[in-house]
Design a protein around this motif. Structure first.
Motif, mmCIF file in Angstrom:
data_model
loop_
_atom_site.group_PDB
_atom_site.id
_atom_site.type_symbol
_atom_site.label_atom_id
_atom_site.label_comp_id
_atom_site.label_asym_id
_atom_site.label_seq_id
_atom_site.Cartn_x
_atom_site.Cartn_y
_atom_site.Cartn_z
ATOM 1 N N HIS A 40 -19.008 -34.085 -1.218
ATOM 2 C CA HIS A 40 -19.377 -33.494 0.119
ATOM 3 C C HIS A 40 -19.814 -32.247 -0.065
ATOM 4 O O HIS A 40 -20.543 -31.277 0.474
ATOM 5 N N GLY A 98 -5.514 -31.164 3.274
ATOM 6 C CA GLY A 98 -6.108 -31.361 4.625
ATOM 7 C C GLY A 98 -6.506 -30.246 5.690
ATOM 8 O O GLY A 98 -6.483 -30.425 6.728
ATOM 9 N N GLN A 99 -6.402 -28.945 5.010
ATOM 10 C CA GLN A 99 -6.500 -27.883 6.002
ATOM 11 C C GLN A 99 -7.795 -27.001 5.592
ATOM 12 O O GLN A 99 -8.113 -25.861 5.877
ATOM 13 N N GLY A 100 -8.767 -27.380 4.332
ATOM 14 C CA GLY A 100 -9.816 -27.033 4.027
ATOM 15 C C GLY A 100 -9.536 -26.119 2.836
ATOM 16 O O GLY A 100 -10.699 -25.451 2.248
ATOM 17 N N TYR A 106 -15.750 -33.528 -3.714
ATOM 18 C CA TYR A 106 -16.759 -33.169 -4.828
ATOM 19 C C TYR A 106 -18.125 -33.515 -4.211
ATOM 20 O O TYR A 106 -19.301 -32.801 -4.491
ATOM 21 N N ASN A 129 -9.189 -41.556 -7.226
ATOM 22 C CA ASN A 129 -8.798 -40.412 -6.543
ATOM 23 C C ASN A 129 -9.718 -40.078 -5.287
ATOM 24 O O ASN A 129 -10.724 -39.253 -5.480
ATOM 25 N N GLY A 179 -8.979 -26.957 -0.434
ATOM 26 C CA GLY A 179 -9.583 -27.391 -1.546
ATOM 27 C C GLY A 179 -11.006 -26.911 -1.492
ATOM 28 O O GLY A 179 -11.434 -26.232 -2.601
ATOM 29 N N ARG A 180 -11.737 -27.116 -0.423
ATOM 30 C CA ARG A 180 -13.084 -26.701 -0.172
ATOM 31 C C ARG A 180 -13.149 -25.213 -0.298
ATOM 32 O O ARG A 180 -14.251 -24.615 -1.053
ATOM 33 N N VAL A 222 -3.981 -28.334 -4.486
ATOM 34 C CA VAL A 222 -3.201 -27.801 -3.328
ATOM 35 C C VAL A 222 -2.169 -28.429 -3.046
ATOM 36 O O VAL A 222 -1.642 -29.653 -3.413
ATOM 37 N N HIS A 244 -14.354 -37.343 -2.706
ATOM 38 C CA HIS A 244 -15.028 -37.059 -1.384
ATOM 39 C C HIS A 244 -15.140 -35.639 -1.395
ATOM 40 O O HIS A 244 -16.474 -35.101 -0.918
ATOM 41 N N ILE A 252 -7.848 -28.712 -10.070
ATOM 42 C CA ILE A 252 -7.986 -28.085 -8.842
ATOM 43 C C ILE A 252 -6.688 -28.656 -8.141
ATOM 44 O O ILE A 252 -6.258 -29.864 -8.388
HETATM 45 C C1 LIG Z 1 -8.069 -32.851 -4.091
HETATM 46 C C2 LIG Z 1 -7.347 -31.869 -3.374
HETATM 47 C C3 LIG Z 1 -7.429 -30.515 -4.146
HETATM 48 C C4 LIG Z 1 -8.119 -31.582 -1.990
HETATM 49 O O1 LIG Z 1 -7.477 -30.424 -1.268
HETATM 50 P P1 LIG Z 1 -7.350 -30.245 0.348
HETATM 51 O O2 LIG Z 1 -7.051 -28.854 0.810
HETATM 52 O O3 LIG Z 1 -6.595 -31.229 0.655
HETATM 53 O O4 LIG Z 1 -8.993 -30.527 0.624
HETATM 54 P P2 LIG Z 1 -9.731 -30.141 2.196
HETATM 55 O O5 LIG Z 1 -8.831 -30.102 3.098
HETATM 56 O O6 LIG Z 1 -10.472 -28.837 1.582
HETATM 57 O O7 LIG Z 1 -10.650 -31.569 2.354
HETATM 58 C C5 LIG Z 1 -11.710 -31.859 1.510
HETATM 59 C C6 LIG Z 1 -12.453 -33.122 2.127
HETATM 60 O O8 LIG Z 1 -11.644 -34.230 1.932
HETATM 61 C C7 LIG Z 1 -11.218 -34.701 3.162
HETATM 62 N N1 LIG Z 1 -9.663 -35.014 3.035
HETATM 63 C C8 LIG Z 1 -8.496 -34.439 2.871
HETATM 64 N N2 LIG Z 1 -7.766 -35.067 2.761
HETATM 65 C C9 LIG Z 1 -7.791 -36.197 2.957
HETATM 66 C C10 LIG Z 1 -7.063 -37.638 3.053
HETATM 67 N N3 LIG Z 1 -5.864 -37.724 3.035
HETATM 68 N N4 LIG Z 1 -7.846 -38.607 3.415
HETATM 69 C C11 LIG Z 1 -9.320 -38.677 3.432
HETATM 70 N N5 LIG Z 1 -10.153 -37.477 3.380
HETATM 71 C C12 LIG Z 1 -9.445 -36.311 3.122
HETATM 72 C C13 LIG Z 1 -11.372 -33.668 4.077
HETATM 73 O O9 LIG Z 1 -11.620 -34.110 5.408
HETATM 74 C C14 LIG Z 1 -12.687 -32.820 3.473
HETATM 75 O O10 LIG Z 1 -13.808 -33.660 3.939
HETATM 76 P P3 LIG Z 1 -15.027 -33.111 4.686
HETATM 77 O O11 LIG Z 1 -15.408 -32.050 3.737
HETATM 78 O O12 LIG Z 1 -15.912 -34.342 4.748
HETATM 79 O O13 LIG Z 1 -14.299 -32.483 5.901
HETATM 80 C C15 LIG Z 1 -5.905 -31.972 -2.934
HETATM 81 O O14 LIG Z 1 -5.662 -33.226 -2.114
HETATM 82 C C16 LIG Z 1 -5.025 -32.427 -4.316
HETATM 83 O O15 LIG Z 1 -4.298 -31.099 -4.522
HETATM 84 N N6 LIG Z 1 -4.860 -33.478 -4.757
HETATM 85 C C17 LIG Z 1 -3.612 -33.726 -5.780
HETATM 86 C C18 LIG Z 1 -4.632 -32.787 -7.143
HETATM 87 C C19 LIG Z 1 -6.013 -33.627 -7.524
HETATM 88 O O16 LIG Z 1 -6.026 -34.841 -7.215
HETATM 89 N N7 LIG Z 1 -6.659 -32.895 -7.648
HETATM 90 C C20 LIG Z 1 -8.152 -33.408 -8.303
HETATM 91 C C21 LIG Z 1 -8.171 -33.706 -9.661
HETATM 92 S S1 LIG Z 1 -9.600 -34.233 -10.319
#
Ligand SMILES: CC(C)(COP(=O)(O)OP(=O)(O)OC[C@H]1O[C@@H](n2cnc3c(N)ncnc32)[C@H](O)[C@@H]1OP(=O)(O)O)[C@@H](O)C(=O)NCCC(=O)NCCS
Length: 146
Positions: free
Chosen positions: A119, A79-81, A117, A110, A83-84, A73, A115, A71
């Motif tokens: 949540h 940080g805009q939802g 996963y 990570n 991933g969720r 983004v 968080h 996964i």
């Molecule tokens: C992990 C990843 C996919 C999350 O995607 P995202 O679109 O940023 O996540 P979301 O906006 O849906 O946020 C999901 C949760 O994380 C929290 N979150 C998002 N960014 C955060 C940050 N920088 N610090 C702390 N919490 C954070 C959000 O508040 C949310 O929590 P909530 O459900 O309690 O409100 C993204 O950070 C990414 O692409 N990371 C690099 C690739 C990676 O590490 N993939 C996973 C490998 S296992």
């Protein structure tokens, strides 16, 4: 405001998914590797904003179980939802495919991914000490979809 849509990804999206993967992971999966996954028994979702790929997730199915392979983004879309939303869309597809359980593995350092996963409902089921090249532990999680 331009809306972001979440839709199933298919073989034709392999290059876009590979590009998204390359923004987040080293080594990146190239288009051929991504196409290879998509040709298998896989389900994938992608997020698109004005024709611009913003994120994807990919799972490989085996009988009534599936493994979350990736996964990601794009950095400007985080940080805009998204991933969720990608995961929730994937869950719908997996349920339609009669998948009962989804597994994944993530580096313990990570924090954002862990968080996300936890949540969304994944339960931690194990740990592999120093599993990754940088010495980080791997955490394993599962989610019941049935
Ligand atoms: C992990 C990843 C996919 C999350 O995607 P995202 O679109 O940023 O996540 P979301 O906006 O849906 O946020 C999901 C949760 O994380 C929290 N979150 C998002 N960014 C955060 C940050 N920088 N610090 C702390 N919490 C954070 C959000 O508040 C949310 O929590 P909530 O459900 O309690 O409100 C993204 O950070 C990414 O692409 N990371 C690099 C690739 C990676 O590490 N993939 C996973 C490998 S296992």
């Amino acid at each position: 405001m331009t809306t972001i849509s979440i839709r199933p990804a298919c073989l034709e999206d392999a290059a876009d998914l590979a590009a998204l993967h390359g923004q987040s992971f080293t080594p990146a999966w190239d288009t051929a590797a991504m196409g290879g996954f998509l040709r298998q028994n896989a389900k994938a979702m992608m997020a698109v904003k004005a024709d611009q790929p913003m994120g994807f997730t990919l799972a490989r199915l085996a009988a009534d179980e599936a493994e979350l392979l990736s996964i990601a983004v794009s950095p400007q879309g985080r940080g805009q939802g998204l991933g969720r939303a990608l995961l929730l869309g994937l869950f719908v597809m997996l349920k339609e495919a009669k998948v009962q359980k989804l597994f994944l593995e993530v580096a313990s350092d990570n924090k954002v991914a862990c968080h996300l996963y936890e949540h969304i409902g994944f339960i931690r089921i194990g740990m592999r000490p120093k599993y990754y090249a940088n010495g980080a532990d791997a955490l394993t999680y599962s989610l019941s979809l049935g």
